[in-house]
Enzyme design. Structure first.
Site, PDB file in Angstrom:
ATOM      1  N   SER A   1       0.737  -1.746  -0.168  1.00  0.00           N
ATOM      2  CA  SER A   1       0.070  -0.005   0.174  1.00  0.00           C
ATOM      3  C   SER A   1       0.874   1.197  -0.055  1.00  0.00           C
ATOM      4  CB  SER A   1      -0.393  -0.016   1.717  1.00  0.00           C
ATOM      5  OG  SER A   1      -1.707   1.341   1.013  1.00  0.00           O
TER       6      SER A   1
ATOM      7  N   LYS B   1      -1.107  -1.258  -4.394  1.00  0.00           N
ATOM      8  CA  LYS B   1      -2.372  -0.527  -3.754  1.00  0.00           C
ATOM      9  C   LYS B   1      -1.582   1.304  -3.934  1.00  0.00           C
ATOM     10  CE  LYS B   1      -4.607   0.427   0.389  1.00  0.00           C
ATOM     11  NZ  LYS B   1      -5.288  -1.141   1.133  1.00  0.00           N
TER      12      LYS B   1
ATOM     13  N   LYS C   1      -3.062   4.689  -3.100  1.00  0.00           N
ATOM     14  CA  LYS C   1      -3.479   5.501  -1.709  1.00  0.00           C
ATOM     15  C   LYS C   1      -4.315   6.876  -2.429  1.00  0.00           C
ATOM     16  CE  LYS C   1      -4.281   3.747   2.175  1.00  0.00           C
ATOM     17  NZ  LYS C   1      -5.710   3.350   2.513  1.00  0.00           N
TER      18      LYS C   1
ATOM     19  N   ASP D   1      -7.307   2.715  -2.167  1.00  0.00           N
ATOM     20  CA  ASP D   1      -8.072   2.356  -2.124  1.00  0.00           C
ATOM     21  C   ASP D   1      -8.495   4.008  -1.668  1.00  0.00           C
ATOM     22  OD1 ASP D   1      -9.451   2.485   0.407  1.00  0.00           O
ATOM     23  OD2 ASP D   1      -7.177   1.794   1.600  1.00  0.00           O
TER      24      ASP D   1
ATOM     25  N   GLU E   1     -11.210   0.400  -2.816  1.00  0.00           N
ATOM     26  CA  GLU E   1     -10.868  -0.052  -1.955  1.00  0.00           C
ATOM     27  C   GLU E   1     -12.188   0.940  -1.357  1.00  0.00           C
ATOM     28  OE1 GLU E   1      -7.846  -1.355  -0.088  1.00  0.00           O
ATOM     29  OE2 GLU E   1      -8.351  -1.125   2.317  1.00  0.00           O
TER      30      GLU E   1
ATOM     31  N   ASP F   1     -13.757  -1.858   2.659  1.00  0.00           N
ATOM     32  CA  ASP F   1     -12.866  -2.421   4.220  1.00  0.00           C
ATOM     33  C   ASP F   1     -13.268  -1.763   5.888  1.00  0.00           C
ATOM     34  OD1 ASP F   1     -10.745  -1.425   5.968  1.00  0.00           O
ATOM     35  OD2 ASP F   1      -9.701  -0.609   4.932  1.00  0.00           O
TER      36      ASP F   1
ATOM     37  N   LYS G   1      -9.469  -7.360   8.114  1.00  0.00           N
ATOM     38  CA  LYS G   1      -7.802  -6.337   9.234  1.00  0.00           C
ATOM     39  C   LYS G   1      -8.521  -7.478  10.823  1.00  0.00           C
ATOM     40  CE  LYS G   1      -6.952  -2.446   6.969  1.00  0.00           C
ATOM     41  NZ  LYS G   1      -7.397  -0.899   6.554  1.00  0.00           N
TER      42      LYS G   1
ATOM     43  N   GLY H   1      -4.022  -4.590   6.132  1.00  0.00           N
ATOM     44  CA  GLY H   1      -2.870  -3.732   7.152  1.00  0.00           C
ATOM     45  C   GLY H   1      -2.655  -2.456   8.193  1.00  0.00           C
TER      46      GLY H   1
HETATM   47  O1  OSB Z   1      -6.547   1.609   4.470  1.00  0.00           O
HETATM   48  O2  OSB Z   1      -5.900  -0.049   4.126  1.00  0.00           O
HETATM   49  C1  OSB Z   1      -5.822   1.447   4.551  1.00  0.00           C
HETATM   50  C2  OSB Z   1      -2.963   2.584   6.565  1.00  0.00           C
HETATM   51  C3  OSB Z   1      -3.613   2.607   7.913  1.00  0.00           C
HETATM   52  C4  OSB Z   1      -4.464   2.812   7.802  1.00  0.00           C
HETATM   53  C5  OSB Z   1      -5.994   2.330   6.898  1.00  0.00           C
HETATM   54  C6  OSB Z   1      -4.660   1.783   6.224  1.00  0.00           C
HETATM   55  C7  OSB Z   1      -3.312   1.628   5.760  1.00  0.00           C
HETATM   56  C8  OSB Z   1      -2.970   0.954   5.249  1.00  0.00           C
HETATM   57  C9  OSB Z   1      -1.893   0.360   5.133  1.00  0.00           C
HETATM   58  O3  OSB Z   1      -3.063   0.801   3.593  1.00  0.00           O
HETATM   59  C10 OSB Z   1      -1.663  -0.857   4.932  1.00  0.00           C
HETATM   60  C11 OSB Z   1       0.224  -1.623   5.253  1.00  0.00           C
HETATM   61  O4  OSB Z   1       0.317  -1.672   6.860  1.00  0.00           O
HETATM   62  O5  OSB Z   1       0.841  -1.255   4.883  1.00  0.00           O
HETATM   63 MG    MG Z   2      -8.106   0.616   3.257  1.00  0.00          MG
END
Ligand code: OSB
Ligand code: MG
Length: 371
Positions: free
Chosen positions: A135, A161, A163, A188, A213, A238, A262, A290
């Site tokens: 991510s 992925k 953001k 995401d 996402e 999510d 998660k 994650g």
């Molecule tokens: O939405 O997946 C998410 C990290 C913090 C809060 C929300 C998210 C995330 C990530 C990080 O996408 C995923 C990672 O741990 O690398």
């Molecule tokens: Mg997410």
């Protein structure tokens, strides 16, 4: 297993690179760790709550309070045979899923060690290796993002992925696709869009994304179902999926075609397994999300990802992407094929470095059995 004491520690761990989502930038994690001491093995859990109530309403501080004053006292001094017995013992406390998960997951770790099996095996895991993705947060410039993608692709990660948010979406996808036409790509939004944006989101269909996402509200199923109807790209939920009933509702309503699981968000291994199982039964693939975990939470994510319906690469990547030095040994590593080998030794499979944790600890308390 008699739970003799529960030690809580808050550690501070600076990220090697900031992580930015539509709700903000994180540079240092404040993580609550649970050490569960029993008359047998000692188990470890990690609370995945954020520093601020932006992903969900829980925070490092709220979780600390609820674990110390509400949840740990319900467990300390008790004899608990299985990790799966934990949710019923904590059920009278509403919500606080991440706080609950840190305790329940520690108990599963204890149980696996006591039974002499890997955590993966105890959960019903069937994979010897798990496929992984990364991510990548919002960067200061598109150039910085392209550079990061190049690094992760050459490291072997199987899915990238991105953001996204309004202003960091279509133009970014264009730049990325121009340079990386064939990589498996997803995005995401962490709830950054609203129904007024549906026409704009429909343009995402042009980029061959594996999924989009959580574009809409964190607690929504209905508007996601309307959006899914207008897209060819699969939606993935999510934030909206906090338990098995939510998974059923989202699938039934066609709010998404993929689920992210998660551990913290759903309250621990028991509910994660329940979501996994119902998604499998209804033909919906899942993957492991994650929350910028230290090695303890990451070890749990690796074990969870070994279950059969974790068909897509998760956000479970190498320790070194996050930390100068992790709190477990060996640290979590990813092979050139983008896979993590699931440990087969008893328990979580990664040794906890208690000395290092002590050095990083900024507060510590112990909840003992009542006398
Ligand atoms: O939405 O997946 C998410 C990290 C913090 C809060 C929300 C998210 C995330 C990530 C990080 O996408 C995923 C990672 O741990 O690398
Ligand atoms: Mg997410």
């Amino acid at each position: 297993m008699k739970i003799e004491s529960i030690v809580l520690r808050e550690i501070r761990l600076p990220l090697v690179h900031f992580f930015e989502t539509s709700f903000g930038r994180t540079t240092e994690r404040r993580i609550v760790l649970v050490e569960m001491r029993t008359d047998g093995p000692t188990g470890w859990g990690e609370c995945t709550a954020g520093e601020h109530p932006f992903f969900s309403e829980e925070t490092t501080d709220s979780a600390w309070h609820v674990i110390e004053h509400e949840l740990a006292p319900l467990l300390a001094g008790r004899d608990v045979a299985h990790g799966r017995d934990c949710p019923a013992l904590l059920a009278r406390v509403r919500g606080n899923a991440m706080a609950k998960a840190s305790l329940e997951n520690a108990l599963w770790d204890v149980e696996a060690q006591a039974a002499g099996v890997s955590l993966s095996k105890l959960l019903g895991g069937t994979r010897a290796t798990i496929p992984t993705g990364v991510s990548i947060g919002i960067q200061d410039s598109p150039e910085a993002l392209l550079e990061k993608i190049a690094t992760e692709v050459s490291a072997g990660y199987q899915r990238i992925k991105l953001k996204c948010k309004p202003g960091w979406d279509v133009t970014i996808f264009e730049a990325v696709r121009e340079k990386f036409p064939d990589i498996t790509l997803s995005c995401d939004a962490n709830s950054a869009y609203r129904p007024d944006d549906f026409e704009h989101i429909a343009k995402f269909d042009d980029f061959g994304l594996l999924m989009i996402e959580q574009p809409l509200w964190d607690d929504d199923f209905y508007y996601h179902s309307l959006l899914q109807k207008r897209l060819t790209t699969a939606l993935c939920l999510d934030e909206s999926i906090r338990n098995r009933r939510h998974a059923c509702a989202a699938i039934e309503m066609k709010s998404c075609r993929i689920l992210n699981i998660k551990l913290g968000r759903v309250g621990g291994f028991s509910e994660a397994i329940a979501v996994h199982d119902v998604a499998a039964r209804l033909g919906v693939p899942v993957w492991c999300g994650g929350m910028l975990e230290s090695g303890i939470g990451r070890a749990h994510n690796v074990a969870l990802s070994s279950m059969p319906n974790f068909q897509l690469p998760g956000d479970v990547s190498a320790s070194r992407r996050y930390w100068e030095q992790d709190v477990v040994a060996p640290e979590i590593t990813v092979g050139a094929n983008g896979e993590i080998v699931v440990p087969t030794i008893a328990g979580r499979g990664y040794e906890v470095d208690v000395d290092r944790i002590e050095k990083l600890t900024v507060r510590k308390t112990e909840v003992n059995m009542r006398v």
